[in-house]
Design a protein around this motif. Structure first.
Motif, PDB file in Angstrom:
ATOM      1  N   THR A  43      -4.830   1.880  -6.005  1.00  0.00           N
ATOM      2  CA  THR A  43      -5.724   2.818  -6.318  1.00  0.00           C
ATOM      3  C   THR A  43      -5.075   3.873  -7.185  1.00  0.00           C
ATOM      4  O   THR A  43      -3.986   4.392  -7.081  1.00  0.00           O
ATOM      5  CB  THR A  43      -6.102   3.554  -4.695  1.00  0.00           C
ATOM      6  OG1 THR A  43      -6.112   2.729  -3.852  1.00  0.00           O
ATOM      7  CG2 THR A  43      -7.288   4.737  -4.883  1.00  0.00           C
ATOM      8  N   GLY A  71      -4.394  -4.310  -3.908  1.00  0.00           N
ATOM      9  CA  GLY A  71      -5.446  -3.031  -3.969  1.00  0.00           C
ATOM     10  C   GLY A  71      -4.826  -1.915  -4.548  1.00  0.00           C
ATOM     11  O   GLY A  71      -4.190  -1.194  -3.669  1.00  0.00           O
ATOM     12  N   ASP A 102       0.720  -1.140   0.070  1.00  0.00           N
ATOM     13  CA  ASP A 102      -0.038  -0.065   0.092  1.00  0.00           C
ATOM     14  C   ASP A 102       0.987   1.240   0.124  1.00  0.00           C
ATOM     15  O   ASP A 102       0.198   2.304   0.378  1.00  0.00           O
ATOM     16  CB  ASP A 102      -0.830   0.192   1.371  1.00  0.00           C
ATOM     17  CG  ASP A 102      -1.968  -1.020   1.269  1.00  0.00           C
ATOM     18  OD1 ASP A 102      -2.299  -1.646   0.039  1.00  0.00           O
ATOM     19  OD2 ASP A 102      -2.345  -1.761   2.370  1.00  0.00           O
ATOM     20  N   GLU A 103       1.954   1.058  -0.634  1.00  0.00           N
ATOM     21  CA  GLU A 103       2.750   2.347  -0.613  1.00  0.00           C
ATOM     22  C   GLU A 103       2.291   3.439  -1.457  1.00  0.00           C
ATOM     23  O   GLU A 103       2.957   4.685  -1.481  1.00  0.00           O
ATOM     24  CB  GLU A 103       4.229   1.946  -1.091  1.00  0.00           C
ATOM     25  CG  GLU A 103       4.966   0.853  -0.017  1.00  0.00           C
ATOM     26  CD  GLU A 103       4.820  -0.443  -0.284  1.00  0.00           C
ATOM     27  OE1 GLU A 103       3.855  -0.772  -1.004  1.00  0.00           O
ATOM     28  OE2 GLU A 103       5.359  -1.263   0.320  1.00  0.00           O
ATOM     29  N   GLY A 104       1.405   3.106  -2.413  1.00  0.00           N
ATOM     30  CA  GLY A 104       0.918   3.895  -3.459  1.00  0.00           C
ATOM     31  C   GLY A 104       1.588   3.804  -4.879  1.00  0.00           C
ATOM     32  O   GLY A 104       1.897   4.544  -5.645  1.00  0.00           O
ATOM     33  N   LYS A 105       1.774   2.364  -5.034  1.00  0.00           N
ATOM     34  CA  LYS A 105       2.193   1.819  -6.110  1.00  0.00           C
ATOM     35  C   LYS A 105       1.420   2.054  -7.363  1.00  0.00           C
ATOM     36  O   LYS A 105       1.871   2.505  -8.370  1.00  0.00           O
ATOM     37  CB  LYS A 105       2.555   0.131  -6.133  1.00  0.00           C
ATOM     38  CG  LYS A 105       3.505   0.050  -5.175  1.00  0.00           C
ATOM     39  CD  LYS A 105       3.636  -1.595  -4.892  1.00  0.00           C
ATOM     40  CE  LYS A 105       2.296  -2.412  -4.258  1.00  0.00           C
ATOM     41  NZ  LYS A 105       1.965  -2.023  -2.960  1.00  0.00           N
ATOM     42  N   GLY A 106       0.107   2.018  -7.200  1.00  0.00           N
ATOM     43  CA  GLY A 106      -0.981   2.399  -8.335  1.00  0.00           C
ATOM     44  C   GLY A 106      -0.458   3.434  -8.736  1.00  0.00           C
ATOM     45  O   GLY A 106      -0.772   3.826 -10.079  1.00  0.00           O
ATOM     46  N   GLY A 156      -0.144  14.123  -3.461  1.00  0.00           N
ATOM     47  CA  GLY A 156      -1.726  13.779  -3.424  1.00  0.00           C
ATOM     48  C   GLY A 156      -2.059  12.668  -4.354  1.00  0.00           C
ATOM     49  O   GLY A 156      -1.238  12.032  -5.081  1.00  0.00           O
ATOM     50  N   ASN A 211       2.443  10.218  -0.495  1.00  0.00           N
ATOM     51  CA  ASN A 211       1.889  10.685   0.713  1.00  0.00           C
ATOM     52  C   ASN A 211       2.558  11.606   1.668  1.00  0.00           C
ATOM     53  O   ASN A 211       2.313  11.571   2.872  1.00  0.00           O
ATOM     54  CB  ASN A 211       1.652   9.711   1.470  1.00  0.00           C
ATOM     55  CG  ASN A 211       0.286   8.660   0.800  1.00  0.00           C
ATOM     56  OD1 ASN A 211      -0.826   9.116   1.163  1.00  0.00           O
ATOM     57  ND2 ASN A 211       0.757   7.659   0.125  1.00  0.00           N
ATOM     58  N   ASP A 214       2.134  14.843   1.771  1.00  0.00           N
ATOM     59  CA  ASP A 214       1.211  15.570   2.146  1.00  0.00           C
ATOM     60  C   ASP A 214       0.529  15.282   3.743  1.00  0.00           C
ATOM     61  O   ASP A 214       0.035  15.590   4.329  1.00  0.00           O
ATOM     62  CB  ASP A 214      -0.088  15.830   1.227  1.00  0.00           C
ATOM     63  CG  ASP A 214      -0.633  14.544   0.723  1.00  0.00           C
ATOM     64  OD1 ASP A 214       0.173  13.679   0.134  1.00  0.00           O
ATOM     65  OD2 ASP A 214      -1.732  14.569   0.718  1.00  0.00           O
ATOM     66  N   ARG A 263      -5.541   0.496   8.375  1.00  0.00           N
ATOM     67  CA  ARG A 263      -4.049   0.176   8.524  1.00  0.00           C
ATOM     68  C   ARG A 263      -3.386   0.668   9.572  1.00  0.00           C
ATOM     69  O   ARG A 263      -3.631   1.939   9.968  1.00  0.00           O
ATOM     70  CB  ARG A 263      -3.524   0.966   7.109  1.00  0.00           C
ATOM     71  CG  ARG A 263      -3.962   0.494   5.713  1.00  0.00           C
ATOM     72  CD  ARG A 263      -3.353   1.034   4.464  1.00  0.00           C
ATOM     73  NE  ARG A 263      -3.955   0.619   3.365  1.00  0.00           N
ATOM     74  CZ  ARG A 263      -4.240   1.539   2.483  1.00  0.00           C
ATOM     75  NH1 ARG A 263      -3.692   2.728   2.326  1.00  0.00           N
ATOM     76  NH2 ARG A 263      -4.654   0.813   1.097  1.00  0.00           N
ATOM     77  N   SER A 318       5.332  12.206  -4.369  1.00  0.00           N
ATOM     78  CA  SER A 318       3.771  12.475  -4.380  1.00  0.00           C
ATOM     79  C   SER A 318       3.255  13.270  -3.369  1.00  0.00           C
ATOM     80  O   SER A 318       3.485  12.963  -2.056  1.00  0.00           O
ATOM     81  CB  SER A 318       3.571  11.141  -4.708  1.00  0.00           C
ATOM     82  OG  SER A 318       1.969  11.174  -4.850  1.00  0.00           O
TER      83      SER A 318
HETATM   84  P1  GDP Z   1      -0.884   0.439  -3.510  1.00  0.00           P
HETATM   85  O1  GDP Z   1      -1.448  -0.705  -3.097  1.00  0.00           O
HETATM   86  O2  GDP Z   1       0.607   0.547  -3.217  1.00  0.00           O
HETATM   87  O3  GDP Z   1      -1.283   0.661  -4.788  1.00  0.00           O
HETATM   88  O4  GDP Z   1      -1.312   1.497  -2.641  1.00  0.00           O
HETATM   89  P2  GDP Z   1      -3.274   1.673  -2.294  1.00  0.00           P
HETATM   90  O5  GDP Z   1      -3.801   2.226  -3.264  1.00  0.00           O
HETATM   91  O6  GDP Z   1      -3.503   0.518  -1.437  1.00  0.00           O
HETATM   92  O7  GDP Z   1      -3.151   2.912  -1.106  1.00  0.00           O
HETATM   93  C1  GDP Z   1      -2.304   4.172  -1.241  1.00  0.00           C
HETATM   94  C2  GDP Z   1      -3.493   5.157  -0.984  1.00  0.00           C
HETATM   95  O8  GDP Z   1      -2.777   6.162  -1.005  1.00  0.00           O
HETATM   96  C3  GDP Z   1      -4.565   5.229  -1.906  1.00  0.00           C
HETATM   97  O9  GDP Z   1      -5.582   5.800  -1.355  1.00  0.00           O
HETATM   98  C4  GDP Z   1      -4.030   6.384  -2.860  1.00  0.00           C
HETATM   99  O10 GDP Z   1      -4.904   7.089  -3.485  1.00  0.00           O
HETATM  100  C5  GDP Z   1      -3.201   7.051  -1.893  1.00  0.00           C
HETATM  101  N1  GDP Z   1      -2.138   8.115  -2.245  1.00  0.00           N
HETATM  102  C6  GDP Z   1      -1.101   7.738  -3.044  1.00  0.00           C
HETATM  103  N2  GDP Z   1      -0.072   8.666  -3.231  1.00  0.00           N
HETATM  104  C7  GDP Z   1      -0.687   9.552  -2.604  1.00  0.00           C
HETATM  105  C8  GDP Z   1      -0.314  10.716  -2.035  1.00  0.00           C
HETATM  106  O11 GDP Z   1       0.999  11.311  -2.385  1.00  0.00           O
HETATM  107  N3  GDP Z   1      -1.085  11.861  -1.362  1.00  0.00           N
HETATM  108  C9  GDP Z   1      -2.336  11.221  -0.698  1.00  0.00           C
HETATM  109  N4  GDP Z   1      -2.813  12.201  -0.212  1.00  0.00           N
HETATM  110  N5  GDP Z   1      -2.540  10.058  -1.103  1.00  0.00           N
HETATM  111  C10 GDP Z   1      -1.970   9.338  -1.836  1.00  0.00           C
END
Ligand code: GDP
Ligand code: IMO
Ligand code: MG
Length: 422
Positions: free
Chosen positions: A42, A40, A13-17, A413, A329, A331, A303, A411
């Motif tokens: 996002t 999952g 959940d690091e924000g890979k998506g 947002g 994240n 922010d 989490r 990143s």
């Molecule tokens: P993944 O499994 O690594 O793809 O990550 P997830 O999608 O499970 O969780 C990451 C969450 O952080 C999601 O809700 C993203 O929309 C959100 N997100 C990713 N990058 C950023 C960021 O830089 N800022 C904010 N506010 N949200 C972010």
């Protein structure tokens, strides 16, 4: 763009998506090579939120081909539902999706076994996503699994499924769970097989031909380094190689064709499920949850949250060969002051620079923190690195330095545009 492996450098959940979606602009093909719909990812784009579980996050960009590689475990019903869901949101899915005929299937008994095993473990549970991932990979390793190539051959599939269900139903009965109905399961999966047949191919050959033509491939890691079956916090891990090597074995693309590894990490740390999280901090978790952040994209679970752990990310750099870092994240820390970063662990009076391999020892590690002043201002509108508050610049530069790789993306947002290239 060179061929790129993107991995999670923490606990998933690091924000890979989001980062995949950003990088896909320069890629031709996006490949998932391990994991299943436990993932999952996002992506927020055009005011819509997409959560990808099995389909690579590149699917939202036109003209890109998405490949589900041989190393992925596929729940056919979940994949059909995901395709339908995306089409419902206006995403076109046709020749832009390919599924490896060698990928293994997640079947209903895997899901029930996952649930039953967790239940029986009681307090020692792993906290799995209950998607049947462990039992499906278990069958693969035991050489008793069914694959996509079986699914698309109805007669063969039904025969193999019947034998597997006979065996698994006796296990389910012994565990006190309800046996599953063969005709019902058979019908549902044959129909999913029909829906998936047009996408099925030898993806190894496809990827090699693409490489010959000079196409750029982006490998989308799922989960994170510390959930890796070999290198993670065993047994509190998933059942695949989530680290960079998994991209090769799970796609059939050889190591010497990989050009760079991007490690995605949050500016703090999160984990869902059980197992050690040395920098866990209840106050930070409360704050992030109150902001509506850090709820699981697959299971909706809150989490666990903690401070940035540079011991962990440094180790992730070593295992994955991370060349470039994407910090997400940032922010999330906009209102936090002071901000802590773990620079070492203390275990039995000794200072450790790498995480211990033993899960129980990791539970006993106490973080050694360095404190940073917060910037106490919103970073979300920032477009250029130079425009970040100086405390934020110092923070990201230091965590990159402690991690030991080059800072490339920050990143601020969840959308594509909220991305700073360093
Ligand atoms: P993944 O499994 O690594 O793809 O990550 P997830 O999608 O499970 O969780 C990451 C969450 O952080 C999601 O809700 C993203 O929309 C959100 N997100 C990713 N990058 C950023 C960021 O830089 N800022 C904010 N506010 N949200 C972010
Ligand atoms: P993405 O790709 C975070 C965790 C589960 C559990 C452990 C084993 O979105 O980063 P499993 O169902 O795989 O047997 O569960 O791994 N887990 C994840 N945590 N992000 C994920 O994926 C995860 N996939 C599995 O919570 O602790
Ligand atoms: Mg996720």
């Amino acid at each position: 763009m060179p061929n790129t492996i993107l991995v999670g450098a923490q606990w998933g959940d690091e924000g890979k998506g989001k980062i995949i979606d950003v990088l896909t602009g320069d890629a031709d093909i996006v490949v998932r090579s391990q994991g299943g719909n436990n993932a999952g990812h996002t992506v927020i784009h055009g005011g819509k939120k997409y959560i990808l579980h099995l389909i690579p996050s590149g699917i939202l960009r036109r003209g890109k081909v998405c490949v589900i590689g041989n190393g992925v475990v596929i729940d056919p019903l979940a994949l059909v539902a995901e395709i339908d869901g995306l089409r419902g949101l206006g995403v076109s899915i046709g020749r832009n999706l390919m599924i490896s005929d060698c990928a293994h299937l997640v079947l209903p008994y895997h899901r029930v076994l996952d649930e039953q095993r967790e239940l029986r473990k009681g307090r020692a549970k792993i906290g799995t996503t209950k998607r049947g991932i462990g039992p499906a990979y278990g069958d693969k390793a035991a050489r008793t699994g069914l694959r996509i190539s079986d699914l698309v051959q109805p007669e063969l599939f039904s025969k193999k499924l019947q034998a597997k269900m006979r065996e698994n139903n006796s296990i389910l009965k012994a565990l006190g769970a309800k046996p599953l109905d063969f005709p019902q399961v058979n019908e549902a999966y044959l129909s999913a097989g029909d829906a998936l047949r047009p996408f099925v191919a030898n993806t190894v050959v496809y990827l090699h031909r693409a490489l010959q033509k000079g196409k750029a491939i982006l490998f989308e890691g799922a989960q994170g380094t510390f959930l890796d079956i070999d290198h993670g916090t065993y047994p509190y891990v998933t059942s695949s190689n989530t680290t960079a090597g998994g991209a090769c074995t799970g796609s059939g693309v050889p190591p010497h064709r990989m050009d760079r590894v991007v490690g995605v990490m949050k500016a703090y740390t999160t984990r869902v499920g059980e197992g050690a999280l040395p920098t866990e901090d209840a106050q930070l978790a409360n704050m992030l949850h109150e902001m509506g952040r850090e709820f699981g994209a697959t299971t909706g679970r809150a989490r666990r949250c903690g401070w940035f752990d540079a011991v962990a990310t440094r180790y992730a750099t070593m295992i994955n060969g991370i060349d470039e870092i994407a910090i997400t994240n940032l922010d999330g820390l906009d209102t936090v002051d002071p901000i802590r970063v773990c620079v070492g662990y203390r275990l039995d009076g000794e200072r450790l620079e790498v995480p211990p391999s033993d899960a129980a020892q990791l539970e006993h590690c106490r973080p050694i923190y360095r404190e940073f002043p917060g910037w106490k201002t919103s970073t979300q509108q920032t477009k250029k690195f130079a425009q970040l508050p100086s405390a934020a610049k110092r923070y990201v530069a230091t965590i990159a330095e402690l991690t030991g790789a080059k800072l490339k993306i920050v990143s601020v947002g969840p959308t594509r545009t909220e991305t700073i290239f360093v």
